[in-house]
Design a protein around this motif. Sequence first.
Motif, short mmCIF file in Angstrom:
data_model
loop_
_atom_site.label_atom_id
_atom_site.label_comp_id
_atom_site.label_asym_id
_atom_site.label_seq_id
_atom_site.Cartn_x
_atom_site.Cartn_y
_atom_site.Cartn_z
N GLN A 1 0.83 -1.20 0.00
CA GLN A 1 0.00 0.00 0.00
C GLN A 1 0.86 1.26 0.00
O GLN A 1 0.55 2.23 -0.69
CB GLN A 1 -0.95 -0.01 1.20
CG GLN A 1 -2.02 -1.08 1.08
CD GLN A 1 -2.92 -1.17 2.30
OE1 GLN A 1 -2.48 -0.94 3.43
NE2 GLN A 1 -4.18 -1.52 2.08
N ALA A 2 1.94 1.25 0.75
CA ALA A 2 2.81 2.43 0.86
C ALA A 2 3.47 2.78 -0.47
O ALA A 2 3.69 3.97 -0.76
CB ALA A 2 3.88 2.20 1.93
N ILE A 3 3.76 1.78 -1.30
CA ILE A 3 4.41 2.09 -2.59
C ILE A 3 3.39 2.27 -3.71
O ILE A 3 3.75 2.40 -4.88
CB ILE A 3 5.47 1.03 -2.98
CG1 ILE A 3 4.84 -0.33 -3.24
CG2 ILE A 3 6.58 0.97 -1.92
CD1 ILE A 3 5.78 -1.35 -3.87
N GLY A 4 2.11 2.27 -3.34
CA GLY A 4 1.07 2.54 -4.33
C GLY A 4 0.78 1.39 -5.27
O GLY A 4 0.32 1.62 -6.39
N ALA A 5 1.02 0.17 -4.84
CA ALA A 5 0.75 -1.00 -5.68
C ALA A 5 -0.57 -1.64 -5.25
O ALA A 5 -0.88 -1.68 -4.05
CB ALA A 5 1.87 -2.01 -5.56
N GLY A 6 -1.32 -2.14 -6.21
CA GLY A 6 -2.53 -2.89 -5.90
C GLY A 6 -2.16 -4.24 -5.32
O GLY A 6 -1.07 -4.77 -5.56
N LEU A 7 -3.06 -4.79 -4.56
CA LEU A 7 -2.75 -6.05 -3.86
C LEU A 7 -2.56 -7.22 -4.81
O LEU A 7 -1.95 -8.22 -4.44
CB LEU A 7 -3.84 -6.36 -2.85
CG LEU A 7 -4.05 -5.29 -1.77
CD1 LEU A 7 -5.10 -5.73 -0.78
CD2 LEU A 7 -2.75 -4.97 -1.07
N THR A 8 -3.06 -7.12 -6.04
CA THR A 8 -2.86 -8.19 -7.01
C THR A 8 -1.82 -7.82 -8.06
O THR A 8 -1.57 -8.59 -8.98
CB THR A 8 -4.18 -8.55 -7.72
OG1 THR A 8 -4.70 -7.38 -8.36
CG2 THR A 8 -5.20 -9.09 -6.71
N ASP A 9 -1.22 -6.63 -7.92
CA ASP A 9 -0.19 -6.19 -8.86
C ASP A 9 1.11 -6.96 -8.64
O ASP A 9 1.34 -7.54 -7.56
CB ASP A 9 0.11 -4.70 -8.68
CG ASP A 9 -1.04 -3.81 -9.13
OD1 ASP A 9 -1.99 -4.33 -9.74
OD2 ASP A 9 -0.98 -2.60 -8.85
N LEU A 10 1.94 -6.94 -9.65
CA LEU A 10 3.29 -7.51 -9.56
C LEU A 10 4.27 -6.39 -9.94
O LEU A 10 4.83 -6.38 -11.04
CB LEU A 10 3.44 -8.70 -10.51
CG LEU A 10 2.53 -9.90 -10.22
CD1 LEU A 10 2.62 -10.93 -11.33
CD2 LEU A 10 2.90 -10.52 -8.88
N PRO A 11 4.48 -5.44 -9.02
CA PRO A 11 5.32 -4.29 -9.36
C PRO A 11 6.81 -4.65 -9.44
O PRO A 11 7.29 -5.52 -8.72
CB PRO A 11 5.05 -3.32 -8.21
CG PRO A 11 4.70 -4.21 -7.06
CD PRO A 11 3.96 -5.37 -7.67
N ASP A 12 7.50 -3.97 -10.32
CA ASP A 12 8.96 -4.04 -10.35
C ASP A 12 9.45 -3.11 -9.25
O ASP A 12 9.04 -1.95 -9.18
CB ASP A 12 9.50 -3.57 -11.71
CG ASP A 12 9.21 -4.58 -12.82
OD1 ASP A 12 9.32 -5.79 -12.57
OD2 ASP A 12 8.86 -4.15 -13.93
N ILE A 13 10.31 -3.63 -8.38
CA ILE A 13 10.82 -2.82 -7.25
C ILE A 13 12.34 -2.82 -7.23
O ILE A 13 12.98 -3.74 -7.75
CB ILE A 13 10.29 -3.33 -5.89
CG1 ILE A 13 10.73 -4.78 -5.64
CG2 ILE A 13 8.78 -3.17 -5.79
CD1 ILE A 13 10.50 -5.27 -4.22
#
Length: 169
Positions: free
Chosen positions: A152-164
């Motif tokens: 949530q803090a990095i603005g990603a949806g709970l089903t997202d697969l963000p590159d970090i």
Amino acid sequence: MTGMKTSLAFGAIAVVLAGCNMNDSPASSRPAIAAPQTQTATEASVTPRPTAAPAERPALDGGAQTAASLDTTTPEEKAAAAAPASGGGKLGTSVASLGDATEGGFWVKSPLVKAEGKGRVVNIANGKSANVDLKPLAGSGAGSQLSLAAMQAIGAGLTDLPDIEVWQN
């Protein structure tokens, strides 16, 4: 003339049989079958149809909790996670998914991390970041797992697969 006598004989038999009630004969043991009744268009429009009450919506996943109810971090912890990090270096980039949503706090489990410590994750797509506890995750190339609060803090949806990006302090 013989043909005419035959026709008259068959006609007489037909008249006699037409007057007989076949249902009264002792040979008939089957009950009479009633024809199905049908409604006229007028009766159908006047006759009320039974209506079912609207079905209640079942609880999601048998009573599953919401993300907000699973997030047990305090406002102070959220503020500390958003504070600028100092020192350390970049460990690498990874694809992240939601980790165990029932495990509170701000953390990342990653094969990039060799020993527990403090660090930071950055969502490459939007630049948002969070200070997190770094935790090793067995397996190379297995991707990383983020806590619910960190996602949530990095603005990603709970089903997202963000590159970090994973940084160590």
